[in-house]
Design an enzyme around this catalytic site. Structure first.
Site, PDB file in Angstrom:
ATOM      1  N   HIS A 207     -11.045  27.487 -19.420  1.00  0.00           N
ATOM      2  CA  HIS A 207     -12.026  26.864 -20.315  1.00  0.00           C
ATOM      3  C   HIS A 207     -11.879  27.393 -21.740  1.00  0.00           C
ATOM      4  O   HIS A 207     -11.792  26.605 -22.701  1.00  0.00           O
ATOM      5  CB  HIS A 207     -13.436  27.152 -19.793  1.00  0.00           C
ATOM      6  CG  HIS A 207     -14.518  26.549 -20.625  1.00  0.00           C
ATOM      7  ND1 HIS A 207     -15.067  25.311 -20.371  1.00  0.00           N
ATOM      8  CD2 HIS A 207     -15.172  27.009 -21.733  1.00  0.00           C
ATOM      9  CE1 HIS A 207     -15.992  25.034 -21.264  1.00  0.00           C
ATOM     10  NE2 HIS A 207     -16.078  26.060 -22.107  1.00  0.00           N
ATOM     11  N   GLU A 208     -11.853  28.708 -21.875  1.00  0.00           N
ATOM     12  CA  GLU A 208     -11.783  29.284 -23.217  1.00  0.00           C
ATOM     13  C   GLU A 208     -10.423  29.057 -23.859  1.00  0.00           C
ATOM     14  O   GLU A 208     -10.335  28.905 -25.083  1.00  0.00           O
ATOM     15  CB  GLU A 208     -12.097  30.789 -23.156  1.00  0.00           C
ATOM     16  CG  GLU A 208     -13.498  31.119 -22.652  1.00  0.00           C
ATOM     17  CD  GLU A 208     -14.599  30.448 -23.448  1.00  0.00           C
ATOM     18  OE1 GLU A 208     -14.377  30.155 -24.647  1.00  0.00           O
ATOM     19  OE2 GLU A 208     -15.669  30.200 -22.877  1.00  0.00           O
TER      20      GLU A 208
ATOM     21  N   HIS B 137     -10.485  25.828 -25.741  1.00  0.00           N
ATOM     22  CA  HIS B 137     -11.022  25.984 -27.106  1.00  0.00           C
ATOM     23  C   HIS B 137      -9.985  26.642 -28.024  1.00  0.00           C
ATOM     24  O   HIS B 137      -9.755  26.187 -29.153  1.00  0.00           O
ATOM     25  CB  HIS B 137     -12.275  26.871 -27.077  1.00  0.00           C
ATOM     26  CG  HIS B 137     -13.456  26.249 -26.402  1.00  0.00           C
ATOM     27  ND1 HIS B 137     -13.909  24.988 -26.715  1.00  0.00           N
ATOM     28  CD2 HIS B 137     -14.297  26.722 -25.443  1.00  0.00           C
ATOM     29  CE1 HIS B 137     -14.980  24.709 -25.975  1.00  0.00           C
ATOM     30  NE2 HIS B 137     -15.221  25.742 -25.201  1.00  0.00           N
TER      31      HIS B 137
END
Length: 480
Positions: A21-22, A25
């Site tokens: 997920h990170e 980003h």
């Protein structure tokens, strides 16, 4: 040992999902020219830190491994320390609204991509699933009204006005096709084989409401796995089953002369005959294998049917007990049941596996959103929310079942994480995306004052949801 497996599986699951997920980003931020100051897995006190000499990003593993974050260069967070002029072009807040939108959306999108890949791996490597053989349906269900009698093997399905049928390879495949038709309120035509040949059965799912689509969706329609053997996985001490002479490993063939091969229909029959003597035909010996299941519940195992053993008739009188779900008095015999059903190895090619992975990810995402909406309007129980304790429990169970089960579990949680973060709740990614959509539509940034108000409301919402999820976890642990 089980606790250690659960903790390790939970740590691996959370670690993988948070990193993916990170990194979504992080990677898009880098592509958009934003300087990333820190990439942290976990919160709180750093346990390990490393600074990349190439990008200057600080990579951190922190003490509390229940999340993570990516910190980007932003003028709004550097009020006291001015940012050097040569770095202003790399700040997040100076990027266009659509670049900021892409950076924030990249986290949930990465979770969906991970789910597609994981499902694709499972489909490509193969998984053993129950065959799409239908048990005798309960009277007045959609399956019974469509003409199913039990024993049919469903081989294809056609939804709505589609010209071509899609093959049905397993029970799981059948469930997803029916679930998709139910969500779209369409009719579906199932092609099934029996000893007489191939026939078509039409199901009209247009009348189903959102409340009809839950974990027991297939049972509500009248579909249960068939063609297998109902076995006794355990007998409670002092129960009616023990008094009647039932023992672990017995295979139930009939009740009151009616053949039975399905735990759901057998349990329903027993519940309706509290205090009334029943005649059970059981088979002992042969090559049957024991299977584990929860008390008074069914579990599907992927074993081949047992060979013929010795048949005996046993007389049992169900004891009257209160049903916790309905509050009514029902019959119980105190036997743990499991259904051994014929299994099939399902395997797909690489391209088809990814296509199926994308479809499964989409279906589960839509299902999650609709389920959350049902909880908001009160059509579904908040008991469906789960927290870290339940996730750890299922992580351990899936890890013990094997790689395919654990990868499927990871994909499911990854989808849930992606959907959760896209909800339009301030402090989540979805809340920021909502701000950017407002900015794109009006040409004005949402003021800091309103963002602060929304952030407090969003934080309260997240705390409330977390508290409910934790309460549900504890309730499942102590069964109240």
């Amino acid at each position: 040992m089980n606790l250690l497996i659960e903790l390790l599986a939970f740590a691996v699951a959370i670690g993988v999902l948070v990193v993916v997920h990170e990194y979504g980003h992080y990677s898009v931020a880098r592509l958009c020219g934003v300087k990333v100051l820190r990439f942290s897995i976990g919160f709180g006190k750093p346990l390990f830190q490393w600074v990349s000499p190439k990008t200057g990003t600080e990579w951190t593993i922190a003490a509390l491994p229940l999340g993570g974050y990516v910190k980007m260069l932003d003028e709004r967070e550097n009020v006291d320390t001015p940012i050097p002029a040569d770095l202003l072009s790399q700040t997040f807040n100076r990027k266009s609204v659509w670049r900021r939108f892409a950076i924030v959306a990249a986290g949930p999108v990465a979770n969906f991509i991970l789910a597609i890949v994981l499902f694709g791996v499972v489909f490509a490597t193969g998984v053993t699933e129950p065959a799409a053989i239908v048990a005798t349906p309960t009277a007045n269900t959609l399956a019974a009204r469509a003409g199913f009698e039990g024993g049919e093997t469903i081989v294809a399905a056609r939804t709505g006005n589609a010209a071509d049928s899609e093959p049905v390879r397993s029970w799981s495949d059948l469930r997803w096709k029916l679930l998709g038709a139910a969500f779209d309120h369409k009719r579906v035509i199932l092609s099934a084989k029996d000893r007489h040949g191939t026939s078509d059965f039409q199901l009209d799912l247009s009348g189903l409401g959102e409340k009809d689509i839950d974990d027991d969706f297939m049972s509500h329609l009248g579909f249960e796995p068939g063609g297998g053997t109902l076995i006794v996985a355990g007998v409670q001490a002092g129960s009616a089953a023990q008094q009647a002479g039932l023992v672990t490993g017995d295979r139930l063939r009939a009740v009151d002369g009616v053949p039975t091969a399905n735990a759901t229909t057998f349990i329903a029959y027993v519940k309706a005959h509290a205090g009334q003597p029943l005649t059970l035909q059981v088979e002992r010996g042969g090559s049957g294998k024991n299977a584990n299941a929860n008390a008074n519940a069914s579990a599907n195992t992927t074993s081949t049917p047992a060979t013929q053993g010795k048949l005996e008739d046993l007389r049992v009188i169900p004891q009257m007990q209160r049903d916790d779900a309905t509050g009514q008095q029902v019959g119980r015999i105190g036997a743990e049941l499991a259904t051994q059903v014929p299994s099939i190895d399902v395997r797909y090619g690489p391209i088809e596996s990814l296509q199926l992975g994308a479809r499964r990810t989409w279906d589960l995402s839509v299902y999650s959103v609709r389920m959350f909406g049902r909880m908001i309007v009160g059509e579904a129980s908040l008991k469906n929310l789960s927290g870290p304790v339940t996730i750890a429990d299922y992580a351990g169970k899936s890890a013990r079942l094997g790689p395919s089960a654990f990868l499927s579990f990871l994909a499911l949680v990854s989808i849930s994480l992606g959907v959760l973060n896209l909800l339009p709740i301030p402090v989540l990614d979805g809340g920021h995306l909502l701000y950017y959509l407002v900015e794109a539509a009006t040409g004005k940034v949402v003021s800091d004052r309103w963002q602060l108000v929304f952030q407090r409301a969003g934080l309260a919402c997240i705390v409330a949801l977390s508290a409910i999820a934790l309460f549900n976890d504890l309730a499942r642990l102590i069964h109240f």
